[in-house]
Design a protein around this motif. Structure first.
Motif: not given
Length: 698
Positions: A194, A136, A169, A197, A222, A201-202
């Motif tokens: 994220t 990330t 994401q 993940q 997403l 999460t988002v």
């Protein structure tokens, strides 16, 4: 939802941050967060961790996590490979609340990396520590300077605090969206990525960002959605607070595409199901990041709009035509102005100008720079005016663009009605943006944004329905076994759960079939019934229009011969009266492993897969949801009656779909899929009746 899922304040507002792998070089991954936090006024404690240096970027450095004088709220892990895993374990053991694992080499590289990631995450969870990432760019809160990110974009496009939260994401895509928003002069408060993940999460971060009272819109990118229940909760909180959520969902996952014995799964593919989920929870979907940002500019200025009627004002007749076409394509209405409004316009527009909508004020704008403002004032109180588009294809020397922008901004502020501008020249766009008026590159973009705002406005008011889906009595599906049921059992289940089905009788021989025909007193359908043959017509096991004892007996014998050849023992035969309607419709459902029961409905018959004309909703759903979806189908004009044909009983079909959706929601744990095709829809007052059904149980 647990408290741990929603209480992530330590990630967005940490009182202290440790950087494992801290670098003296502000252009290194381990150096950027320190540089950013110092530059943007982070007031918490920063603990650089580097065993090779006593200081990092002028701050005291520490050799290890264990050597810190206190337990930090947040740790940034910027070391590679096994060192990253070790650092996460050390943070968890120390009691750190959250770790941002910037390091890559986990699930994104394959199964071996996924196993390492999963084991690391499990150990962190067991210790009570949350993980953002791995892989990330990190988190950034520009409201308090907690910029735990290494994004280069903050060097290229200067941060400014504002009402926008961006949660993605993809770190790169999130940074791109940030850049596009800032280019429009809009400030961004949150930008969070994220990555893989593994834990956070988002959806988690969307819910967390809603605790910030300065956030007025959340933009999501997403690629997957494994926790829809958390995003649904975020959407509920957002609606309560008057915060808009706009999302881009990229990719085409295979989740939810299992067709099994039902065709419904193929008709409701995963992407359409995502759209249905967004609609059910008031999340506006954009097709790409550029549209996402265009929508956000309008949504920030205007949270809602009263209706679809747009007024177009331009100094170009061609632009009026283009804008009108774009409005029509987006489902908006070019408003019809009242006679009083047109009379007011006649008082100052030239004889060559157009007083009806769209309003072409012509080149007279060059000699009277107040025309845009005067027109807006004249039409402000027209009851037909909901949205206003000012279209300026060209302006320059001799045009007082500053006054254009000022008049538009004042009108928008005083009226509370959405105003947008189409401007192809940057010098024109800049003046409007400086005063907070949304600007678009062309008419299509502007009308698409208006249409999105209208959809968003309706989310708060639309009838979600189905709240009583769990309390309405219905027949239990327990003790019915598993797999595909026979048509007889399938129709029986629907009938016992408030879904109207055709009258029918189950018979076991020709004599009983003839007696059933005689009792109905009209031509009948004869169908062999076996759970082993879900699609009977493919094998000649459905006969229509039988109206004599001889025809019934010979048909039954023929079907029996076919069954013997197939080595199938029938469960009996269905005898039902021929039921003709105006239209053949269908309704079906399948249980999506992520989103739960998904309902599909629309045009039915044998061509439903070849030429699909269906809509998708999540169960349960309300009558208004169903009706709005029906209006968007190609079959809608036919349902209303064409060329002398009567209108169909639309209300009956809508109610059938609502009741079917309640049945699907109530029994989601027992169902795999249900197909009801066709549903015979009669003229107004004649109702809707299911004549064929197929239920598959889990």
């Amino acid at each position: 939802m647990t408290a741990a899922m929603s209480d992530l304040d330590f990630l967005l507002n940490p009182s202290s941050v440790a950087i494992v792998g801290a670098s003296d070089n502000a252009d290194k991954i381990g150096g950027r967060p320190i540089y950013y936090m110092r530059k943007h006024g982070y007031l918490g404690k920063v603990f650089p961790i580097n065993p090779q240096r006593p200081e990092v970027q002028g701050q005291k450095a520490w050799p290890s996590i264990e050597s810190l004088p206190e337990v930090p709220d947040l740790a940034i892990i910027a070391v590679p490979g096994d060192k990253a895993v070790q650092a996460v374990d050390e943070c968890a053991a120390l009691g750190v609340k959250g770790a941002i694992v910037i390091s890559a080499g986990f699930s994104e590289v394959g199964q071996a990396g996924r196993e390492i990631q999963d084991a690391m995450t499990e150990r962190a969870r067991h210790a009570g520590m949350r993980i953002v990432g791995p892989n990330t760019q990190g988190l950034a809160n520009f409201g308090n300077g907690a910029i735990a990110s290494f994004s280069t974009m903050f060097l290229e496009v200067e941060p400014a605090d504002g009402p926008v939260a961006i949660i993605s994401q993809s770190g790169g895509m999130g940074s791109m969206i940030y850049g596009l928003v800032r280019q429009r002069g809009i400030g961004v408060r949150h930008l969070h990525a994220t990555g893989n993940q593994a834990d956070v999460t988002v959806s988690d971060l969307a819910l967390a960002a809603l605790s910030d009272p300065e956030v007025r819109i959340i933009l999501l990118y997403l690629e997957s959605l494994q926790d829809p229940e958390i995003l649904a909760e975020a959407a509920r909180v957002a609606r309560r607070k008057g915060v808009s959520i706009v999302a881009v969902k990229a990719g085409r996952s295979e989740v939810g595409l299992r067709a099994a014995a039902s065709h419904t799964g193929a008709l409701a593919n995963e992407d359409r199901t995502v759209s249905a989920f967004f609609e059910a929870h008031g999340i506006t979907r954009a097709k790409d990041p550029h549209e996402l940002v265009r929508f956000s500019e309008l949504f920030i200025r205007h949270g809602s709009v009263a209706g679809p009627r747009v007024v177009i004002i331009s100094n170009s007749g061609a632009s009026c035509v283009l804008a009108s076409d774009a409005a029509d394509e987006e489902g908006l209405e070019v408003a019809t102005l009242s006679d009083a409004t047109q009379n007011r316009l006649s008082g100052f527009l030239s004889e060559f100008a157009t007083r009806h909508n769209p309003i072409d004020i012509t080149a007279a704008l060059l000699s009277n720079n107040r025309l845009f403002g005067e027109v807006l004032t004249a039409i402000a109180d027209d009851p037909a005016a909901d949205l206003f588009l000012i279209d300026i294809p060209v302006a320059g020397r001799g045009y007082d663009v500053v006054s254009f922008a000022r008049d538009a901004a004042n009108f928008a502020s005083q009226s509370g009605k959405p105003v947008a501008v189409v401007a192809w020249q940057e010098l024109v766009a800049r003046e409007f943006r400086a005063l907070g008026v949304p600007v678009f590159d062309d008419e299509q973009q502007a009308m698409a944004a208006f249409a999105a705002l209208l959809r968003h406005s309706r989310y708060a008011d639309q009838d979600k329905g189905g709240s009583d889906a769990m309390t309405i009595p219905g027949a239990s599906l327990a003790n019915l076994g598993e797999g595909v049921l026979s048509e007889a059992n399938s129709l029986g289940i629907l009938a016992q759960n408030s879904v109207p089905v055709v009258p029918h009788k189950i018979v076991s021989n020709a004599r009983e079939a003839i007696e059933a025909w005689e009792s109905f007193g009209q031509p009948v359908v004869l169908k062999a019934c076996s759970e082993k043959i879900p699609h009977k017509s493919d094998y000649g096991l459905v006969a229509l229009g039988l109206q004599s004892a001889q025809a019934i007996e010979s048909t039954l014998q023929s079907q029996m011969s076919t069954l013997i050849e197939m080595r199938v023992t029938p469960d009996g035969w269905i005898v039902a009266p021929m039921h003709k309607g105006l239209c053949e419709m269908m309704v079906g459902m399948h249980v999506d492993p992520v989103f739960g029961p998904v309902v599909v409905f629309g045009a039915g018959g044998k061509y439903v897969e070849a030429v699909p004309d269906v809509a998708v909703l999540l169960a349960p759903c309300g009558a208004q949801d169903v009706l709005e979806k029906l209006k968007g189908l190609r079959i809608w004009p036919i349902l209303q009656g064409v060329r002398g044909e009567p209108a169909a009983d639309i209300d009956a079909f809508v109610q059938l779909v609502v009741d079917f959706a309640k049945f699907a929601h109530r029994n989601a744990a027992s169902l795999v899929s249900v197909d009801v095709n066709p549903v015979m829809l009669g003229k107004q007052g004649d109702g809707a009746v299911a004549v064929d059904a197929l239920v598959e149980l889990a």
